[in-house]
Design a protein around this motif. Structure first.
Motif: not given
Length: 696
Positions: A256-265
Motif C-alpha cells: 500500500d503506497l499511501y500507508k507506506a508514505f504515512q509510515n515514513e512521514l
C-alpha cells in the motif's frame, strides 16, 4: 523567495482538526480510558507512553503495555529479542547485586530462548552481550560500549513507535504530516537550487534532522511480488529514501503506497512544543481560540465602563478588556488600520496578489503608526453593533495535557493543571523567537485582536460598505495608503448591487469610487472595465456569485494587524513559503505530486473565484507591503500556480522522453525526476546512452 496564494480557510480546517485531535482546545470531553481502543488519539497516547518507558529504561513496563494492548507486535521475535537484550543491559546498569542476579535470570529464561529463533545473528549477539558482565558501563573502549550506550534505548523506542503506528493505524493528524512533507520539500528545494530559505530559522527548529528507525518487514514479506517502479520512485523521492529503503517500506505496508508514505512521514521527528506554540499563535490570530488565555468567555466589562474609558480619550492600544461588542468594534477599527500597508503592491505582485502577508514584507518598510485615539466615543460605540465578534464560538486553549494515565503509567507533561498551560508557555516564547509575535503581552492586546477579528468578520460576510464606513470613521488615513483594498471593497459593493438589479446605485459606486481610483492607479483600469462589463450580463447569470471574500478578509486582517504592530503568525509564513517551493519543485520534476490530495495540499492551493480585473495582479503600485491584497488573479494564472504548469514549461513529452526511460534513469542513477529528464534531453531520450555516459 516569492510567495504562493494560500487558501487560509483550508489551513484553518487543518489546524482545527489538529487541535481537536490533540485535545489542545476545549471542544470535547477528556479522553476516557474505557474507549481507548476506539480512538487514534488514545492509541497515540499509548505509543507515547511505551516510548517514554523504553527511553527511561523501564523495559518491563513497555512489554506489559504491549502484551495488554498490542500483543501481536511481540510475535515478531526480532523485536522481542532486542527488547529483552535491552532489559538485560538495564538490569546490569542499576549496579546492585540483586539486579545482577535478575540480569542472570533474564539472560537464562528470556534472552537466550529469544536468541534461538529471532534471526541468524541473534545468538552471536546474545553471547556478545554477556560481556557486559565484566566490562564497566563507563568504559568507552570496551567491546560492549554500544550495548551500554543509552542511545540504544532511543533506537528501540523509535523502532517500536514506527511499528505500533502502522499496526494500530495511529497516524498523526493530517496537519502534522502535511507540515513535515512541505518543510521537507522546502529544505530539499532550497538545497537543490542553492537558495536561502526565508523561514529557515523556524523550519530547522520545527522539523528535526533525526528520524525514527524504519519498521522492517518480516521475513514472510521478503518474497513479496515486485512493486510498480513508479510507486517506488515516488515514495523514495517524496520522503528521501534509497530505492531499497522504499521497497522495504512498501513491503512493510504490504504494497500500500499511501500507508507506506504515512509510515515514513511519521518517522520524521517534529518538535511538538514548537508546533503547539505555532498553532496557538495562529489560532489566536485567526479567531479560533480566545486571545486572552485566562478568558473562558465570561471576562467582560460593562458597556458603561467602556464608554467612560472611551470618553477619557483612551487609545485603542490602551483600552482594557471591553465588552464583546466593543471588541468587535475594535476589530473593525483594526482592520481598517492594517490595510494601509501597501495592498496595491501586494495585490498586484505576481505571487502575493491574494495573500496578504509575505514573509519578507515585514513592517520594517511599512508604516507602523499608531492608530488614532478614539476621540469620538459615539462613533466608536456606533461601530460596536456592526461586525461584533461572537466570542462564544471561539474555543478555549487547553494546551497539551499529558497528566493522565493510559494504563499503569502516568504521563508527565509541562502543561499547567488549570488547562491553560499551552497558553502560558506560549506567552513566555521559550522555544520561538516571537519578539514581534501577537502572543507577547497578549493580555494588553486582547482589544486589538477583537478589532482585527471584527473587521475580518465584516469583510467575510461581504459587508463591504460597512467595512469602508467603519474604517474611515476610525482611521481616515487608511484607504489613501491602501487604495487597492478600497478598490476591492467597492468592487464587491458594486457587484452586490448589480446582483440585486440596482444598476443605478452600482454606477454611482463606480463613478464615485472605482473610477477615481483607476484614474490614479493605471493597473486598476482593466479591472474597472471588467467590473463594468458585469452590467451587461443577464439576470440568469448572476455576477460576483463567488466572491473571494475570505481572501480579502485575510488581507484586510493582516494590513490592520500591522498597523497595531501585530505581525502575521509564523505558521502563515511557513505555509506560504513551503507551498511556493512545493509548486516550484514539481515544476522542475515535470509531474504532479500524487500525494498532495492525501495531505490536503491541493486544498491549501485552491482559492475562491477571483474578483474581476485579473490582469492587475501582475502590477505593483505601492511598494510597502507584499501580499496585502487577495482579489485579482486570473483563473489561468491561478491554475498555472496550483498545477505547477505553465505555457512555456518543458514537459517530458515535449522533449520526447518515454516514461520508462525516465524511471530507468531515476532507478540506476538515483536521480530526481527532473534531473533524469534533463539528462535524457541531452541524449535524445535514450536511457542506455545516459547510463553509459555517466559510468564511462
Amino acid at each position: 523567495m516569492d510567495s504562493t496564494p494560500v487558501n487560509w480557510e483550508a489551513l484553518d480546517a487543518l489546524v482545527i482538526d489538529f487541535a481537536k485531535s490533540e485535545r489542545l482546545i476545549d471542544d470535547s470531553p477528556p479522553p476516557s480510558l474505557s474507549s481507548i481502543s476506539s480512538s487514534s488519539y488514545r492509541w497515540r497516547l499509548l505509543i507515547f507512553q511505551i516510548r517514554r518507558s523504553v527511553e527511561s529504561g523501564d523495559i518491563d513496563s513497555a512489554i506489559d503495555l504491549l502484551r495488554s494492548y498490542a500483543p501481536a507486535v511481540l510475535d515478531d521475535h526480532r523485536l522481542l529479542f532486542r527488547m529483552q537484550k535491552q532489559k538485560f543491559i538495564e538490569l546490569l546498569r542499576k549496579g546492585t547485586s540483586g539486579d545482577r542476579d535478575s540480569a542472570i535470570d533474564c539472560a537464562r529464561k528470556s534472552l537466550a530462548p529469544c536468541a534461538l529463533d529471532a534471526y541468524p545473528e541473534a545468538y552471536e549477539e546474545f553471547k556478545h552481550a554477556l560481556l557486559a558482565f565484566i566490562y564497566d558501563k563507563d568504559d568507552q573502549m570496551s567491546p560492549v560500549a554500544n550495548e551500554w550506550s543509552e542511545r540504544r534505548r532511543f533506537e528501540i523506542a523509535g523502532l517500536l513507535s514506527s511499528i505500533l503506528r502502522a499496526h494500530l493505524q495511529a497516524y498523526d493528524p493530517i496537519f502534522t504530516m502535511t507540515l513535515r512533507y512541505l518543510i521537507s520539500i522546502h529544505k530539499g528545494f532550497c538545497l537543490h537550487q542553492g537558495v536561502s530559505s526565508p523561514v529557515a530559522n523556524l523550519t530547522e527548529r520545527l522539523l528535526l534532522e533525526e528520524r525514527d528507525p524504519p519498521a522492517t518487514p518480516q521475513e514472510s514479506l521478503f518474497e513479496a511480488p515486485p512493486f510498480d517502479e513508479v510507486d517506488i520512485q515516488a515514495l523514495a523521492h517524496a520522503v528521501e529514501l534509497t530505492r531499497q529503503g522504499a521497497i522495504d517500506s512498501m513491503r512493510f505496508a504490504k504494497g500500500d503506497l499511501y500507508k507506506a508514505f504515512q509510515n515514513e512521514l511519521c518517522r520524521m521527528k517534529i518538535d511538538i512544543s514548537v508546533l503547539d506554540e505555532l498553532v496557538h499563535e495562529y489560532c489566536i490570530y485567526r479567531g479560533i481560540v480566545d486571545p486572552d488565555p485566562t478568558n473562558s468567555g465570561l471576562h467582560v466589562a460593562s458597556e458603561m465602563e467602556t464608554a467612560d474609558k472611551m470618553e477619557a480619550g483612551s487609545s485603542i492600544s490602551e483600552c482594557s478588556i471591553i465588552t464583546d461588542s466593543d471588541k468587535s468594534v475594535s476589530s473593525a477599527q483594526m482592520e481598517g488600520s492594517q490595510t494601509k500597508l501597501d495592498p496595491v503592491s501586494a495585490q498586484y505582485s505576481d505571487m502575493d496578489v491574494r495573500y496578504p502577508c509575505e514573509a519578507n514584507s515585514l513592517s520594517e518598510d511599512c508604516s507602523t503608526t499608531r492608530v488614532r485615539q478614539l476621540e469620538d466615543s459615539r462613533a466608536f460605540q456606533r461601530t460596536r453593533s456592526i461586525g461584533t465578534v461572537d466570542r462564544g464560538k471561539r474555543k478555549r486553549w487547553r494546551g497539551r495535557d499529558e497528566t493522565f494515565e493510559v494504563a499503569s503509567e502516568t504521563f508527565t507533561g509541562s502543561c499547567c493543571k488549570d488547562g491553560v498551560g499551552g497558553a502560558t508557555a506560549l506567552l513566555g516564547c521559550t522555544n520561538l523567537d516571537l519578539e514581534k509575535s501577537i502572543i507577547k503581552n497578549v493580555s494588553s492586546r486582547v482589544d486589538k485582536y477583537e478589532i482585527i477579528l471584527g473587521m475580518k468578520d465584516l469583510a467575510s460576510e461581504g459587508m463591504a460598505a460597512e467595512v469602508v464606513e467603519e474604517i474611515n470613521a476610525l482611521d481616515p488615513d487608511f484607504f489613501p495608503q491602501n487604495p487597492t483594498l478600497l478598490f476591492q471593497l467597492k468592487q464587491i459593493e458594486f457587484l452586490k448591487l448589480v446582483r440585486v438589479g440596482d444598476h443605478s446605485a452600482a454606477l454611482k459606486v463606480a463613478s464615485s469610487h472605482l473610477g477615481p481610483l483607476a484614474a490614479n492607479y493605471s493597473a486598476l483600469l482593466k479591472p474597472l472595465k471588467e467590473t463594468l462589463f458585469t452590467l451587461l450580463r443577464s439576470s440568469e447569470e448572476p455576477s460576483g456569485k463567488h466572491l473571494p471574500l475570505d481572501a480579502l478578509a485575510t488581507s484586510l486582517q493582516v494590513a490592520i494587524g500591522r498597523r497595531f504592530g501585530i505581525e502575521e503568525p509564523q505558521l502563515m509564513k511557513i505555509i506560504r513559503a513551503s507551498l511556493h517551493t512545493h509548486n516550484e519543485w514539481f515544476k522542475l520534476q515535470m509531474c504532479k505530486d500524487q500525494f498532495e490530495g492525501l495531505l490536503w495540499i491541493n486544498s491549501l492551493k485552491e482559492h475562491g473565484g477571483p474578483l474581476l480585473g485579473d490582469s492587475a495582479s501582475k502590477s505593483t503600485i505601492d511598494t510597502c507591503t507584499q501580499g496585502s491584497s487577495p482579489a485579482t488573479i486570473s483563473s489561468s494564472n491561478m491554475r498555472m500556480q496550483e498545477d505547477g504548469s505553465s505555457s512555456n514549461q518543458i514537459s517530458s513529452s515535449d522533449i520526447g522522453c518515454d516514461e520508462n526511460a525516465i524511471l530507468k534513469v531515476m532507478e540506476f542513477l538515483a536521480l530526481p525526476r527532473g534531473d533524469a529528464i534533463h539528462l535524457l534531453a541531452q541524449y535524445n531520450g535514450n536511457a542506455e546512452t545516459v547510463i553509459q555516459q555517466i559510468f564511462a
